[in-house]
Scaffold this motif. Structure first.
Motif, mmCIF file in Angstrom:
data_model
loop_
_atom_site.group_PDB
_atom_site.id
_atom_site.type_symbol
_atom_site.label_atom_id
_atom_site.label_comp_id
_atom_site.label_asym_id
_atom_site.label_seq_id
_atom_site.Cartn_x
_atom_site.Cartn_y
_atom_site.Cartn_z
ATOM 1 N N TYR A 23 26.783 48.730 78.852
ATOM 2 C CA TYR A 23 26.203 47.173 78.539
ATOM 3 C C TYR A 23 24.981 47.030 78.858
ATOM 4 C CZ TYR A 23 31.035 46.004 77.111
ATOM 5 O OH TYR A 23 32.332 45.895 76.298
ATOM 6 N N PHE A 24 24.575 47.704 79.788
ATOM 7 C CA PHE A 24 23.129 47.503 80.590
ATOM 8 C C PHE A 24 22.107 48.607 80.484
ATOM 9 C CE2 PHE A 24 26.335 45.221 82.698
ATOM 10 C CZ PHE A 24 25.924 43.672 82.567
ATOM 11 N N GLU B 275 23.663 43.706 94.925
ATOM 12 C CA GLU B 275 25.091 44.775 95.227
ATOM 13 C C GLU B 275 26.064 44.697 94.089
ATOM 14 O OE1 GLU B 275 27.879 46.957 97.218
ATOM 15 O OE2 GLU B 275 25.858 46.449 97.773
ATOM 16 N N PHE B 276 26.025 43.644 93.265
ATOM 17 C CA PHE B 276 27.044 43.597 92.062
ATOM 18 C C PHE B 276 26.357 44.517 91.145
ATOM 19 C CE2 PHE B 276 26.709 40.899 87.898
ATOM 20 C CZ PHE B 276 28.125 41.430 87.846
ATOM 21 N N TYR B 277 25.121 44.260 90.838
ATOM 22 C CA TYR B 277 24.777 45.180 89.704
ATOM 23 C C TYR B 277 24.629 46.796 90.008
ATOM 24 C CZ TYR B 277 23.659 41.706 86.350
ATOM 25 O OH TYR B 277 23.813 40.726 85.389
ATOM 26 N N ASP B 278 24.466 47.116 91.585
ATOM 27 C CA ASP B 278 24.410 48.355 91.805
ATOM 28 C C ASP B 278 25.992 48.881 91.460
ATOM 29 O OD1 ASP B 278 22.143 48.389 92.761
ATOM 30 O OD2 ASP B 278 22.609 48.356 94.892
ATOM 31 N N ARG B 279 26.971 48.237 91.820
ATOM 32 C CA ARG B 279 28.466 48.462 91.480
ATOM 33 C C ARG B 279 28.576 48.698 89.992
ATOM 34 N NH1 ARG B 279 31.921 47.213 95.750
ATOM 35 N NH2 ARG B 279 30.915 46.868 97.713
ATOM 36 N N VAL B 280 28.060 47.536 89.104
ATOM 37 C CA VAL B 280 28.375 47.645 87.848
ATOM 38 C C VAL B 280 27.888 48.812 86.999
ATOM 39 C CG1 VAL B 280 27.533 46.365 85.534
ATOM 40 C CG2 VAL B 280 28.381 45.071 87.452
ATOM 41 N N ILE B 281 26.668 49.179 87.611
ATOM 42 C CA ILE B 281 25.813 50.188 86.893
ATOM 43 C C ILE B 281 26.554 51.637 87.325
ATOM 44 C CG2 ILE B 281 23.647 51.642 87.035
ATOM 45 C CD1 ILE B 281 23.467 49.095 85.402
ATOM 46 N N ALA B 282 27.268 51.715 88.446
ATOM 47 C CA ALA B 282 27.908 52.829 88.766
ATOM 48 C C ALA B 282 29.340 53.014 88.065
ATOM 49 C CB ALA B 282 28.195 52.721 90.355
ATOM 50 N N ASP B 283 29.725 52.079 87.193
ATOM 51 C CA ASP B 283 31.103 51.758 86.737
ATOM 52 C C ASP B 283 30.878 52.301 85.260
ATOM 53 O OD1 ASP B 283 33.462 51.082 85.316
ATOM 54 O OD2 ASP B 283 33.640 49.246 86.591
ATOM 55 N N GLU B 284 31.622 53.504 85.135
ATOM 56 C CA GLU B 284 31.427 53.994 83.559
ATOM 57 C C GLU B 284 31.925 53.145 82.459
ATOM 58 O OE1 GLU B 284 33.168 57.818 83.319
ATOM 59 O OE2 GLU B 284 31.737 58.737 84.774
ATOM 60 N N THR C 68 35.715 41.715 88.954
ATOM 61 C CA THR C 68 35.963 42.551 90.184
ATOM 62 C C THR C 68 34.889 42.971 90.880
ATOM 63 O OG1 THR C 68 38.145 42.928 89.193
ATOM 64 C CG2 THR C 68 37.447 44.424 91.108
ATOM 65 N N HIS C 69 33.626 43.375 90.209
ATOM 66 C CA HIS C 69 32.692 44.023 90.832
ATOM 67 C C HIS C 69 31.915 42.687 91.734
ATOM 68 C CE1 HIS C 69 32.955 47.893 89.672
ATOM 69 N NE2 HIS C 69 32.782 47.625 88.311
ATOM 70 N N LEU C 70 31.792 41.666 91.115
ATOM 71 C CA LEU C 70 31.346 40.543 91.575
ATOM 72 C C LEU C 70 32.117 39.892 92.900
ATOM 73 C CD1 LEU C 70 29.377 38.262 91.967
ATOM 74 C CD2 LEU C 70 30.407 36.921 90.115
ATOM 75 N N ASP C 71 33.261 39.881 92.809
ATOM 76 C CA ASP C 71 34.392 39.536 93.962
ATOM 77 C C ASP C 71 33.957 40.611 95.166
ATOM 78 O OD1 ASP C 71 36.275 38.272 95.470
ATOM 79 O OD2 ASP C 71 37.574 39.590 94.696
#
Length: 121
Positions: free
Chosen positions: A35-36, A21-30, A86-89
């Motif tokens: 970084y990924f 879930e965390f990485y789904d959020r990170v990848i969706a954040d411009e 924040t994405h992790l939280d």
């Protein structure tokens, strides 16, 4: 009774789900997705689950690289670090992790801030 943060988070499977879930959020954040771009995300997700399990007191030893050398040259600043935290939280909250346990995870992650963030000039 769960006696480690790892146990309170639900163990390996629960941490793996949070990491997905965390990485789904990170990848969706411009702001931070770049970084990924050239990263093997399956491997990255496995490393992150291992890292979180380790810092949460689980029966896992983190075998990834040293934080400073792994993040060297990436140019991560405090805003980026905060966005990722924040994405992790938010991912932890998505899986109903209570405030105290979310705070404990974020505090453990924040202890690596100086090794990850580029010092301001």
């Amino acid at each position: 009774m769960a006696d480690t943060l790892y146990d309170r988070l639900g163990g390996e499977d629960a941490i793996g789900a949070v990491v997905d879930e965390f990485y789904d959020r990170v990848i969706a954040d411009e702001q931070v997705a770049h970084y990924f771009e050239d990263v093997d995300m399956q491997r990255q997700r496995a490393h992150q689950a291992q890292f979180i399990s380790s810092v949460a007191g689980g029966p896992v030893e983190y075998t990834g690289g040293e934080m400073e050398s792994v993040h060297d040259g990436m140019g991560i600043d405090h805003d980026d670090f905060n966005a990722i935290a924040t994405h992790l939280d938010d991912a932890l909250a998505e899986f109903d992790v209570d405030d105290n346990n979310r705070e404990a995870v974020l505090k453990a992650i924040d202890s690596y801030r100086n090794a990850i963030v580029v010092a301001a000039d």
